[in-house]
Design a protein around this motif. Structure first.
Motif, PDB file in Angstrom:
ATOM      1  N   ASP A 278       0.976  -1.225  -0.162  1.00 25.15           N
ATOM      2  CA  ASP A 278      -0.024   0.029   0.075  1.00 25.15           C
ATOM      3  C   ASP A 278       0.932   1.211   0.156  1.00 25.15           C
ATOM      4  O   ASP A 278       1.704   1.421   0.869  1.00 25.15           O
ATOM      5  CB  ASP A 278      -0.902   0.059   1.306  1.00 25.15           C
ATOM      6  CG  ASP A 278      -1.923   1.151   1.227  1.00 25.15           C
ATOM      7  OD1 ASP A 278      -1.570   2.110   0.580  1.00 25.15           O
ATOM      8  OD2 ASP A 278      -3.084   0.903   1.818  1.00 25.15           O
ATOM      9  N   ALA A 279       0.743   1.998  -0.933  1.00 23.63           N
ATOM     10  CA  ALA A 279       1.799   3.221  -1.279  1.00 23.63           C
ATOM     11  C   ALA A 279       1.514   4.131   0.059  1.00 23.63           C
ATOM     12  O   ALA A 279       1.954   5.166   0.231  1.00 23.63           O
ATOM     13  CB  ALA A 279       1.336   3.846  -2.616  1.00 23.63           C
ATOM     14  N   SER A 280       0.224   4.241   0.682  1.00 27.14           N
ATOM     15  CA  SER A 280       0.078   5.145   1.654  1.00 27.14           C
ATOM     16  C   SER A 280       0.847   5.121   2.848  1.00 27.14           C
ATOM     17  O   SER A 280       1.040   5.714   3.749  1.00 27.14           O
ATOM     18  CB  SER A 280      -1.302   5.042   2.194  1.00 27.14           C
ATOM     19  OG  SER A 280      -1.626   3.888   2.823  1.00 27.14           O
ATOM     20  N   ALA A 281       1.854   3.881   2.924  1.00 28.43           N
ATOM     21  CA  ALA A 281       2.383   3.245   4.217  1.00 28.43           C
ATOM     22  C   ALA A 281       3.834   3.355   3.868  1.00 28.43           C
ATOM     23  O   ALA A 281       4.623   2.541   4.641  1.00 28.43           O
ATOM     24  CB  ALA A 281       1.897   2.050   4.763  1.00 28.43           C
ATOM     25  N   THR A 282       4.280   3.852   3.032  1.00 23.84           N
ATOM     26  CA  THR A 282       5.720   3.948   2.464  1.00 23.84           C
ATOM     27  C   THR A 282       6.826   4.138   3.499  1.00 23.84           C
ATOM     28  O   THR A 282       7.664   3.352   3.701  1.00 23.84           O
ATOM     29  CB  THR A 282       6.141   4.620   1.422  1.00 23.84           C
ATOM     30  OG1 THR A 282       4.894   4.890   0.673  1.00 23.84           O
ATOM     31  CG2 THR A 282       6.971   4.158   0.506  1.00 23.84           C
ATOM     32  N   GLN A 361       4.070   5.498  12.347  1.00 24.43           N
ATOM     33  CA  GLN A 361       4.369   5.058  11.192  1.00 24.43           C
ATOM     34  C   GLN A 361       4.257   3.408  10.718  1.00 24.43           C
ATOM     35  O   GLN A 361       3.900   3.013   9.834  1.00 24.43           O
ATOM     36  CB  GLN A 361       5.674   5.729  10.360  1.00 24.43           C
ATOM     37  CG  GLN A 361       5.385   7.194  10.264  1.00 24.43           C
ATOM     38  CD  GLN A 361       6.677   7.820  10.060  1.00 24.43           C
ATOM     39  OE1 GLN A 361       7.840   7.811  10.735  1.00 24.43           O
ATOM     40  NE2 GLN A 361       6.551   9.136   9.240  1.00 24.43           N
ATOM     41  N   THR A 364       0.879   2.253  11.062  1.00 24.13           N
ATOM     42  CA  THR A 364       0.305   2.519   9.762  1.00 24.13           C
ATOM     43  C   THR A 364       0.560   1.308   8.708  1.00 24.13           C
ATOM     44  O   THR A 364      -0.145   0.793   8.167  1.00 24.13           O
ATOM     45  CB  THR A 364       0.512   3.975   9.287  1.00 24.13           C
ATOM     46  OG1 THR A 364       0.464   4.698  10.223  1.00 24.13           O
ATOM     47  CG2 THR A 364      -0.166   4.309   8.092  1.00 24.13           C
ATOM     48  N   TYR A 365       1.912   0.967   8.611  1.00 24.91           N
ATOM     49  CA  TYR A 365       2.435   0.074   7.763  1.00 24.91           C
ATOM     50  C   TYR A 365       1.851  -1.158   8.211  1.00 24.91           C
ATOM     51  O   TYR A 365       1.040  -2.047   7.123  1.00 24.91           O
ATOM     52  CB  TYR A 365       3.755  -0.048   7.551  1.00 24.91           C
ATOM     53  CG  TYR A 365       4.317  -1.202   6.787  1.00 24.91           C
ATOM     54  CD1 TYR A 365       4.077  -1.596   5.654  1.00 24.91           C
ATOM     55  CD2 TYR A 365       5.408  -2.071   7.485  1.00 24.91           C
ATOM     56  CE1 TYR A 365       4.530  -2.409   4.871  1.00 24.91           C
ATOM     57  CE2 TYR A 365       5.858  -3.273   6.886  1.00 24.91           C
ATOM     58  CZ  TYR A 365       5.327  -3.560   5.156  1.00 24.91           C
ATOM     59  OH  TYR A 365       5.683  -4.473   4.910  1.00 24.91           O
ATOM     60  N   THR A 368      -1.788  -2.235   7.067  1.00 25.95           N
ATOM     61  CA  THR A 368      -1.890  -2.392   5.617  1.00 25.95           C
ATOM     62  C   THR A 368      -1.891  -3.994   5.520  1.00 25.95           C
ATOM     63  O   THR A 368      -2.160  -4.371   4.318  1.00 25.95           O
ATOM     64  CB  THR A 368      -1.133  -1.779   4.734  1.00 25.95           C
ATOM     65  OG1 THR A 368       0.486  -2.020   4.971  1.00 25.95           O
ATOM     66  CG2 THR A 368      -1.157  -0.303   4.827  1.00 25.95           C
TER      67      THR A 368
END
Ligand code: CUA
Length: 370
Positions: A278-282, A361, A364-365, A368
């Motif tokens: 998921d790109a939102s959790a890079t 952070q 968040t990752y 996902t």
């Protein structure tokens, strides 16, 4: 004559015993009774909260899977035989105590003494031998029947590895690795689908116990034990490690999630996928891979290949965190990543000393990983 005079002596002694020497005995008895009552109260008080939600109290006497059912039937037979013996013996004892109790005027007489009755002695030797023999036969038949059960075609095979203090769960034929929550299909009349488990240990002895599904089986280092379950009712079954294995033995909880076959197949398909990117959790992903998280945890489809801790590929598909120490939620996950030692003192995941922002952070990752 001697006996007679001794009796008199005894009764004299008894009559002469002052009340104050009997009082401490009474007090002691009273104290012993009170302590016993307190112990029962404490134990009862401690057992209840440990189960958490009362709706989920595991009922030992309500088996919902095949080996547990067989074990219960055997236990009931043994209990019935033993209870009958107890009632007969206790009944005879009470009868003898009441019927032949001491009566005034009895002092000089002895009841008739019986010695050397062959019939009675034969009866009380042969009868118990027969009873024990029946119990041995029935018990060994049940044990052999459970242990020798062959896996039918279509059976699910899973390897469960006990760790301090969590369960690694692998389905080698399905290519799935997960932790702490064993998913199995429910059997029904049309389709029998038992699950056969290979039990191993990575460190010390543990024991796999889900009371409503089967008896306990130990997980022993350098040894492979085997057991099987065949639940028929979908639902979540609670279990725990039943062999003391160190500080967090009590938080080595286990769940067996029994699903209707179609639902189980769906779960298998989802678990076989590699981790969702998921790109939102890079940002969180970067921190996760830059820290030593990857030396212990695996996330399929990435370079994280650690096997020391639970596989995190589909972390968010689980109900609990840290082997049942907490329900899996944003807050518990955050608390766990921030400092695992707060939630589970002594667990092998150290406090990584990362900043609050980094914790957010990483969480968040992790969130996902569905
Ligand atoms: Cu593992 Cu107790």
């Amino acid at each position: 004559m001697i006996r007679h005079s001794k009796r008199e002596e005894n009764s004299l002694n008894r009559a002469a015993t002052p009340a104050r020497t009997q009082a401490p005995v009474k007090r002691l008895r009273c104290r012993a009774l009170l302590s016993f009552a307190a112990l029962v109260f404490i134990v009862a008080g401690h057992v209840h909260p440990a189960f958490g939600n009362p709706a989920q109290v595991t009922n030992l006497l309500q088996p919902l899977s095949q080996p547990a059912q067989e074990i219960k039937e055997l236990s009931m037979l043994v209990l019935t035989i033993c209870a009958t013996i107890f009632l007969i013996v206790a009944g005879l004892l009470v009868y003898a105590i009441v019927r032949f109790r001491h009566r005034p005027g009895d002092e000089a007489s002895e009841p008739p003494q019986i010695y050397g009755s062959n019939q009675i002695e034969t009866a009380w030797t042969v009868l118990p031998i027969l009873i024990v023999f029946v119990l041995i036969l029935v018990t060994s038949r049940t044990i052999a029947d459970i242990q020798d059960r062959k896996a039918p075609p279509g059976a699910i095979h899973s390897t469960v590895v006990g760790h301090q203090w969590w369960w690694e769960i692998r389905y080698p034929e399905l290519g799935i690795v997960t932790a702490n929550e064993l998913h199995v299909p429910a059997s029904d009349g049309n389709r029998r689908q038992p699950t056969f488990l290979n039990l191993e240990s990575a460190d010390v002895a543990h024991s796999f116990w889900v009371p409503q599904l089967a008896g306990k089986t130990d997980l022993i280092p350098n040894r492979e034990n085997r057991m099987w379950i065949e639940p028929t009712q979908p639902g979540t079954y609670l279990g725990n490690c039943a062999e003391y294995c160190g500080m967090q033995h009590a938080r080595m909880l286990l769940r067996v999630i029994v699903q209707p076959p179609a639902e189980f197949e769906q779960w298998v398909k989802e678990q076989q996928q590699s981790a969702f990117e998921d790109a939102s959790a890079t940002e969180g992903r970067k921190i996760f891979f830059a820290n030593s998280c990857v030396s212990c945890h695996a996330i399929r489809g990435t370079s994280a290949q650690g096997t020391f801790g639970p596989d995190l590929t589909h972390l968010m598909s689980r109900q609990t965190l840290a082997s049942g120490a907490a329900p899996l939620s944003h807050d518990s996950l955050r608390a766990w990543v921030h400092d695992p030692q707060q939630l589970k003192v002594g667990c092998l995941m150290p406090n990584m000393q990362i900043t609050d922002k980094e914790v957010d952070q990483i969480v968040t990752y992790l969130e996902t990983l569905k």
